[in-house]
Design an enzyme around this catalytic site. Structure first.
Site, PDB file in Angstrom:
ATOM      1  N   TYR A 137      -6.402   3.684  -6.170  1.00  0.00           N
ATOM      2  CA  TYR A 137      -6.829   3.733  -5.337  1.00  0.00           C
ATOM      3  C   TYR A 137      -7.852   3.611  -4.461  1.00  0.00           C
ATOM      4  CZ  TYR A 137      -6.850   5.481  -0.691  1.00  0.00           C
ATOM      5  OH  TYR A 137      -6.529   5.807   0.976  1.00  0.00           O
ATOM      6  N   TYR A 165       1.037  -0.887   0.047  1.00  0.00           N
ATOM      7  CA  TYR A 165       0.345  -0.240   0.293  1.00  0.00           C
ATOM      8  C   TYR A 165       0.524   1.245   0.048  1.00  0.00           C
ATOM      9  CZ  TYR A 165      -3.789   2.721   1.841  1.00  0.00           C
ATOM     10  OH  TYR A 165      -5.013   3.756   2.134  1.00  0.00           O
TER      11      TYR A 165
END
Length: 396
Positions: free
Chosen positions: A346, A295
């Site tokens: 995202y 991430y």
């Protein structure tokens, strides 16, 4: 060995379906958030060959607005056995939600559990946006009086401390951004497909909050992603090659104290205990991992997270974090092979879980040479964080 260490999820649960919507730029989705969630879940069911009515559990994180009861009604599920939401941590919960769903299956609470994330920032506003606030509490009460309003400002301070303490250069952050954008050029799903990034463009991009350039920061998008989990005993009943859960961990280091930024160990991504727990459950170490999906809220958090998972010592970051090392297929540690938060989408990190499954299946658009064990790292620098390891049948 303590009782906790004898209990394990390793080899007991498998991912048999993955699904995504089209990924859109912020505000460009033609569908509301709930419909996006349904589309991703139905796609995952189709991928697995699962009747949506057989779903009996849902798991998500970060206060996902697509409520499990509404989803169950819309999908026509016959019963609802479990519905879990990972508390706190924002995107740090992307792997924690998978752990919760897996635990529910192992405990006998459900048989077919969907884990998902849906996000329509155009419908509900940008995630983490500090606007129209009349009162503040929690972390904001410590930060907003000093003008620290946005995530890049908050996390830049931790990264600057880490870089200062260990001599990490800007080039290390740049290599992470370049790797994500390179991989996105082979991925037709990626929002940044067709928009390559080079060193000159990265260096010329504006500062957001030093040490973060524009390209160090994740995108803002609309879409949804989902996976279908079942017990390992049932995994071969379905259409796709299973990806087995080898390990998962959720948590925070001692007094992470994200609220007031006064933790004893400040320059950290927060994975020092979670990494140890993950490897212990899996019975593996960093050398066993062939590919990583980490991430990227911001590239600096990836640097810290990779170091805390043992791939290199902090002082070795400048040498290890080179574009050639992070690129599939031949790099020593291919990173974010779909483009990640920076260049694919995202989806609050859940697209990373989907890509890890693709690596295990051998269907990634940027296939790593070593793809039998794939790691996912969720939400560096938040609390709690989470991580997981997925593997092929040969690894369990």
């Amino acid at each position: 060995m303590g009782e906790q260490h004898r209990r394990t999820l390793k080899g007991k649960v498998a991912v048999v379906g993955i699904g995504e919507t089209e990924y859109y730029r912020h505000g460009k989705s033609p569908d509301p958030e709930f419909k996006l969630a349904l589309k991703a879940i139905l796609a995952a069911c189709q991928d697995a060959g699962v009747d949506p009515r057989d779903i009996d559990g849902f798991a998500s994180y970060s206060d996902d607005r697509s409520d499990a009861t509404r989803l169950a009604a819309a999908l026509g599920t016959r019963r609802l056995g479990t519905a879990t939401m990972q508390w706190g941590g924002g995107g740090g919960g992307c792997c924690g939600a998978v752990a919760n769903a897996s635990a529910a299956i192992v405990a006998g609470l459900a048989d077919v559990v969907v884990v998902f994330r849906s996000l329509a920032q155009g419908e509900f506003g940008r995630f983490g946006q500090a606007a129209n606030i009349k009162t503040v509490s929690g972390e904001r009460s410590y930060l907003m009086p000093y003008g620290v309003l946005a995530p890049p400002q908050r996390f830049a301070m931790r990264v600057k401390r880490f870089m200062h303490e260990h001599g990490v250069q800007q080039d290390a952050l740049r290599a992470i951004a370049l790797a994500s954008y390179r991989h996105a050029q082979n991925n037709p799903r990626a929002v940044m497909n067709g928009r390559p990034l080079d060193e000159q463009a990265y260096d010329a991009s504006r500062w957001i909050a030093e040490p973060f350039h524009l390209y160090d920061c994740c995108m803002e998008n609309d879409g949804a992603a989902a996976i279908v989990l079942v017990s390992a005993e049932r995994a071969k009943e379905f259409k796709q090659k299973p990806a087995y859960l080898l390990g998962a961990a959720v948590g925070s280091d001692y007094r992470m104290a994200a609220m007031s930024h006064n933790s004893p160990d400040y320059g950290t991504a927060g994975f020092k205990t979670a990494a140890t727990d993950l490897y212990r459950m899996a019975g593996m170490g960093p050398a066993d991992v062939g590919v990583v999906q980490s991430y990227e809220n911001f590239t600096g958090g990836v640097v810290m997270a990779l170091a805390e998972h043992g791939f290199f010592e902090p002082e070795e970051a400048n040498e290890f974090l080179k574009l050639e090392n992070l690129s599939a297929p031949g790099g020593c540690l291919p990173l974010n092979t779909s483009g990640g938060n920076l260049a694919e989408c995202y989806m609050h990190g859940f697209e990373l879980v989907v890509e890890a499954v693709r690596q295990i299946r051998g269907t990634s658009t940027n296939q790593a040479k070593r793809n039998d064990v794939a790691m996912v790292i969720g939400g560096p620098m938040v609390t709690p964080v989470s991580n997981l390891l997925l593997g092929s049948e040969a690894t369990i």
